[in-house]
Motif scaffolding. Structure first.
Motif, PDB file in Angstrom:
ATOM      1  N   VAL A 400      84.759  66.236  78.854  1.00  0.00           N
ATOM      2  CA  VAL A 400      86.207  65.115  79.690  1.00  0.00           C
ATOM      3  C   VAL A 400      87.095  67.155  80.430  1.00  0.00           C
ATOM      4  N   ASN A 401      87.867  66.003  81.788  1.00  0.00           N
ATOM      5  CA  ASN A 401      88.285  67.551  82.057  1.00  0.00           C
ATOM      6  C   ASN A 401      90.067  66.271  83.056  1.00  0.00           C
ATOM      7  N   VAL A 402      90.403  67.079  83.826  1.00  0.00           N
ATOM      8  CA  VAL A 402      91.752  66.062  84.313  1.00  0.00           C
ATOM      9  C   VAL A 402      91.001  66.876  86.327  1.00  0.00           C
ATOM     10  N   LEU A 403      91.200  66.000  86.744  1.00  0.00           N
ATOM     11  CA  LEU A 403      91.011  66.372  88.452  1.00  0.00           C
ATOM     12  C   LEU A 403      92.587  66.440  89.225  1.00  0.00           C
ATOM     13  N   ASN A 404      92.917  67.639  89.755  1.00  0.00           N
ATOM     14  CA  ASN A 404      94.239  67.048  90.981  1.00  0.00           C
ATOM     15  C   ASN A 404      93.259  66.959  92.122  1.00  0.00           C
ATOM     16  N   PRO A 405      93.814  65.138  92.655  1.00  0.00           N
ATOM     17  CA  PRO A 405      92.517  65.716  93.778  1.00  0.00           C
ATOM     18  C   PRO A 405      93.006  66.111  94.769  1.00  0.00           C
ATOM     19  N   THR A 406      94.934  66.529  94.848  1.00  0.00           N
ATOM     20  CA  THR A 406      95.451  67.582  95.678  1.00  0.00           C
ATOM     21  C   THR A 406      94.452  68.478  96.198  1.00  0.00           C
ATOM     22  N   SER A 407      94.150  68.733  95.293  1.00  0.00           N
ATOM     23  CA  SER A 407      93.885  70.411  95.583  1.00  0.00           C
ATOM     24  C   SER A 407      92.178  70.436  95.191  1.00  0.00           C
ATOM     25  N   GLY A 408      91.635  69.277  94.274  1.00  0.00           N
ATOM     26  CA  GLY A 408      90.228  69.951  94.080  1.00  0.00           C
ATOM     27  C   GLY A 408      90.415  70.771  92.923  1.00  0.00           C
ATOM     28  N   GLU A 409      91.412  70.953  92.164  1.00  0.00           N
ATOM     29  CA  GLU A 409      91.260  72.020  90.750  1.00  0.00           C
ATOM     30  C   GLU A 409      91.232  71.179  89.771  1.00  0.00           C
ATOM     31  N   LEU A 410      90.842  72.102  88.228  1.00  0.00           N
ATOM     32  CA  LEU A 410      90.399  71.438  87.144  1.00  0.00           C
ATOM     33  C   LEU A 410      92.075  71.206  86.418  1.00  0.00           C
ATOM     34  N   VAL A 411      92.596  70.717  85.689  1.00  0.00           N
ATOM     35  CA  VAL A 411      93.603  71.185  85.188  1.00  0.00           C
ATOM     36  C   VAL A 411      93.035  71.943  84.217  1.00  0.00           C
ATOM     37  N   PHE A 412      92.518  71.718  83.048  1.00  0.00           N
ATOM     38  CA  PHE A 412      91.596  72.270  81.692  1.00  0.00           C
ATOM     39  C   PHE A 412      90.717  73.338  82.773  1.00  0.00           C
ATOM     40  N   ASP A 413      91.185  74.714  82.095  1.00  0.00           N
ATOM     41  CA  ASP A 413      90.030  75.650  81.919  1.00  0.00           C
ATOM     42  C   ASP A 413      88.763  75.688  82.303  1.00  0.00           C
ATOM     43  N   LYS A 414      88.513  75.320  80.293  1.00  0.00           N
ATOM     44  CA  LYS A 414      87.494  74.992  80.446  1.00  0.00           C
ATOM     45  C   LYS A 414      86.826  73.092  80.412  1.00  0.00           C
ATOM     46  N   SER A 415      86.238  72.849  80.613  1.00  0.00           N
ATOM     47  CA  SER A 415      85.918  71.248  79.819  1.00  0.00           C
ATOM     48  C   SER A 415      86.361  71.696  78.258  1.00  0.00           C
ATOM     49  N   ILE A 416      86.568  69.998  77.877  1.00  0.00           N
ATOM     50  CA  ILE A 416      85.665  69.641  76.737  1.00  0.00           C
ATOM     51  C   ILE A 416      85.269  69.576  76.554  1.00  0.00           C
ATOM     52  N   GLN A 417      83.350  69.543  75.849  1.00  0.00           N
ATOM     53  CA  GLN A 417      82.578  69.019  75.900  1.00  0.00           C
ATOM     54  C   GLN A 417      81.974  67.359  75.098  1.00  0.00           C
ATOM     55  N   THR A 418      81.600  67.095  75.506  1.00  0.00           N
ATOM     56  CA  THR A 418      81.783  66.152  74.594  1.00  0.00           C
ATOM     57  C   THR A 418      80.338  64.791  74.497  1.00  0.00           C
ATOM     58  N   SER A 419      80.821  63.738  74.951  1.00  0.00           N
ATOM     59  CA  SER A 419      79.853  62.409  75.273  1.00  0.00           C
ATOM     60  C   SER A 419      81.257  61.158  75.062  1.00  0.00           C
ATOM     61  N   PRO A 420      80.465  60.245  76.004  1.00  0.00           N
ATOM     62  CA  PRO A 420      81.553  59.214  75.968  1.00  0.00           C
ATOM     63  C   PRO A 420      81.634  58.416  74.571  1.00  0.00           C
ATOM     64  N   SER A 421      80.912  58.333  73.818  1.00  0.00           N
ATOM     65  CA  SER A 421      81.543  57.789  71.992  1.00  0.00           C
ATOM     66  C   SER A 421      81.556  58.477  71.518  1.00  0.00           C
ATOM     67  N   LEU A 422      81.700  59.673  71.595  1.00  0.00           N
ATOM     68  CA  LEU A 422      82.730  60.320  70.840  1.00  0.00           C
ATOM     69  C   LEU A 422      84.709  60.725  71.631  1.00  0.00           C
ATOM     70  N   THR A 423      84.556  59.373  72.212  1.00  0.00           N
ATOM     71  CA  THR A 423      86.301  59.316  72.922  1.00  0.00           C
ATOM     72  C   THR A 423      86.314  58.352  72.970  1.00  0.00           C
ATOM     73  N   GLN A 424      88.051  57.603  72.412  1.00  0.00           N
ATOM     74  CA  GLN A 424      88.449  57.038  72.184  1.00  0.00           C
ATOM     75  C   GLN A 424      90.069  56.933  72.915  1.00  0.00           C
ATOM     76  N   GLN A 425      90.560  55.816  73.830  1.00  0.00           N
ATOM     77  CA  GLN A 425      91.885  55.904  73.840  1.00  0.00           C
ATOM     78  C   GLN A 425      92.426  54.870  73.523  1.00  0.00           C
TER      79      GLN A 425
END
Length: 649
Positions: A400-425
């Motif tokens: 999981v991470n957040v993409l800045n669509p203007t600059s093409g950079e990722l907000v988090f220095d390191k992405s969070i290693q996970t899987s879709p079933s281990l996330t809930q909004q």
């Protein structure tokens, strides 16, 4: 005094756990049968069937009342009975005959032998037309296409011309059906079987058609040569215009000088007028690589193929098929082959893949340019996204991470290693279990910030890792097949328990089947109950009316049909919708395999306490005859040779 009190309380609690572990769950009903129970199963729609030595029967799962039975299907192996894709109908293969059975009434809606089809190639429920379309070859080996009335099982119409291999079909309305075959497209009146129009799919197919009998012979030879191949063909209907596009993937093999086989791909796109079937362009659009995705945009189409690191994407004028991007209209290069795209307010987020590497790029369709200086490398395939003022939060199969669509950079220095079933909004927060660190994190979607909720690393026993996260009132529940744990929203661990599993693989077969059915409904619900993340519902609905209705959860097709819907359609949609909603609401327990002394057992484990609330003893058999409905929490067990018992968890 205090220490003694604690010891007494602990002994009392331990005693309570032991009593709870051995407590049987409530018996719902018991049924004595006339034959030996061979197998039983609950379908994804919730229909419950039992096969015995004397009958194949359906039972009301709540009361145990027999709904219907058929002695002709007694003793039939489980492998010869399956759910028909996209339908509640049961397909039974008996000898040389395929039967399609209504699970609610037991009526045989289709009999391939009676219909005159000796080799069935295509079968699909037409919900809008209240029929079943079947196609294949008759006893003489000639093509035969027909529709059967779902009400009485009678043949409504037949088409006996050489239509060729069907690759896709779509219900345009309750009166019109579009069928795409290898060499021709057909628009058919689904009430009468009259061909409204038929046209060749390409100039080459048209030339064969104009050659008369010899052309038919060549077409037959060509079709026979590819009879065992799986075709990759996509159908796209324009959202506003009476235009549809057929995209086809072509595979070529050649021998290199060293004797190795080289495989290459190309894909082509042909646009048709839905009113008369005519082709819009003089020649199809041809691109290198495998099929990727396609997007309608303004007065054209954006073609996004998959040609690895050689991929080029392009924008084509819908009326002329002229390429408009890149040098001489030949397209623009992109890293990796595109497998998914997301329309945003300012353009398209493109997800591509090359080998085992995945990338993100951003496309400005008005300028026809890729805005990032270099592609963003990510781990895993993108499953879901949500836009916010800070960027695009994405969930892949690995991170999981957040993409800045203007600059093409990722907000988090390191992405969070996970899987879709281990996330809930929940509202503007995304809760994530970090697999690498073993902690739970909370992501503020609006602010694009991440904070640890728990600091204590979670490790499961039995060589298992967490595979599911659920938000509950008391805290965050995390589980695997044999492990459960809960943390409160301040990060304090409330409990963690492990239930040792029996080793026999045959024991889990029925439970795994039931869990897969439940997972399908949960996936249709999207990974997020809030529904703000992008899902596949529109794409699924476009290709399959019923599956699309289930994905959206509202029975949209049934609503469109209204009173015109058949009883079968009404029951199917209502039943699927009820199960869909049941998975969306969640439940207070999970089913876990375990041991009671030397016997195998199913445990009902409370998600808020981690304790066993009830047990169903399966005995010592390596492959006990039982079935599970993991959506309603009901167990069906063979408790004697000619007896079944149902338990409600």
């Amino acid at each position: 005094m205090t220490k003694k009190l604690i010891i007494v309380l602990n002994l009392f609690l331990l005693s309570g756990v032991i009593l709870t572990t051995n407590a049987q769950v409530n018996e719902l009903w018991k049924k004595d049968l006339t034959g030996t129970v061979i197998w039983q199963q609950v379908t994804s729609f919730g229909n419950y069937f039992v096969c015995t030595s004397t009958e194949f029967a359906a039972f009301n799962p709540e009361t145990g009342d027999k709904l219907w039975s058929n002695s002709e299907f007694a003793n039939i192996p489980n492998q010869q009975v399956e759910e028909m894709s996209g339908s509640a109908l049961i397909s039974i293969n008996l000898g040389q005959t395929i039967y399609l059975v209504d699970p609610y009434s037991g009526a045989v809606k289709f009999n391939s032998t009676k219909a005159g089809i000796s080799e069935l190639k295509t079968k699909q429920v037409l919900y809008k037309a209240n029929g079943i379309l079947a196609a294949g070859k008759n006893t003489n080996g000639d093509p035969l296409m027909l529709m059967v009335d779902m009400t009485n099982g009678e043949i409504v119409w037949k088409i006996e011309e050489k239509f060729g291999r069907i690759v896709t079909l779509n219900e345009l309305s309750n009166k019109e059906l579009l069928i795409v075959t290898l060499f021709k497209n057909y628009k058919i009146n689904s009430e009468t079987g009259d061909i409204i129009w038929k046209n060749s799919t390409s100039k080459e197919a048209e030339q064969l058609d104009n050659m008369g009998a010899f052309g038919s012979l060549l077409a037959g030879v060509a079709e026979q040569a590819v009879s065992d191949e799986d075709f990759v063909i996509n159908f796209y209907k324009h959202p506003e215009k009476d235009i549809f596009i057929i995209a086809a993937e072509n595979k070529s093999e050649s021998q290199t000088s060293s004797g190795q086989t080289s495989i290459s791909y190309s894909n082509n796109y042909t646009a048709f007028n839905l009113e008369d079937g005519s082709r819009l362009w003089n020649a199809p659009i041809e691109m290198n690589g495998q099929l990727g995705t396609l997007a309608f945009y303004k007065d054209g189409i954006i073609v996004l193929p998959n040609d690895g690191n050689r991929t080029k994407i392009n924008f084509f004028n819908l009326q002329t098929a002229e390429g408009l991007w890149g040098k001489k209209g030949r397209g623009i290069a992109i890293k990796g082959g595109v497998y998914k795209h997301l329309k945003t307010e300012s353009g398209f987020l493109l997800m591509s893949q090359s080998g085992d590497k995945n990338y993100l790029n951003f496309l400005d369709p008005d300028q026809g340019i890729i805005t990032f200086d270099k592609p963003v490398k990510i781990d895993g395939e993108v499953i879901a996204t949500v836009e916010s003022a800070k960027g695009i939060l994405y969930v892949t199969t690995a991170e999981v991470n957040v993409l800045n669509p203007t600059s093409g950079e990722l907000v988090f220095d390191k992405s969070i290693q996970t899987s879709p079933s281990l996330t809930q909004q929940q509202d503007n927060k995304l809760y994530v279990f970090d697999i690498k660190e073993g902690v739970i994190k909370s992501i503020d979607i609006d602010a694009a910030t991440a904070n640890n909720i728990s600091n204590e690393g979670l490790r499961f026993e039995g060589k298992e890792g967490p595979n599911n996260l659920e938000l509950r009132e008391k805290g965050i529940f995390i589980s695997s097949e044999q492990n459960v744990a809960m943390f409160d929203y301040n990060g304090t661990k409330i409990f963690q328990n492990y239930f040792e599993a029996p080793r026999e693989p045959g024991l889990k077969r029925a439970l795994l089947y039931a869990q897969a059915a439940r997972a399908a409904y949960i996936s249709a619900n999207s990974y997020y109950a809030a529904g703000v993340l992008q899902t596949a519902a529109p794409d699924v609905k476009e290709e399959d009316a019923f599956s699309g209705a289930v994905v959206e959860g509202f029975g949209m097709v049934y609503e469109e049909l209204g009173d015109a819907a058949s009883d079968f359609a009404k029951q199917s949609f209502q039943q699927a919708n009820a199960r869909f909603k049941a998975t969306a609401q969640g439940r207070d327990f999970m089913i876990v395999f375990g041991k009671v002394e030397k016997d195998n057992a199913l445990f009902k484990v409370n998600k808020d306490s981690g304790e066993i609330e009830g047990t169903i003893n399966l005995g010592k058999e390596k492959e006990p005859v039982y079935a599970v409905d993991d959506i309603t929490g009901q167990i069906f067990q063979k408790t004697a040779e000619m007896q079944i018992t149902s338990f409600k968890l």
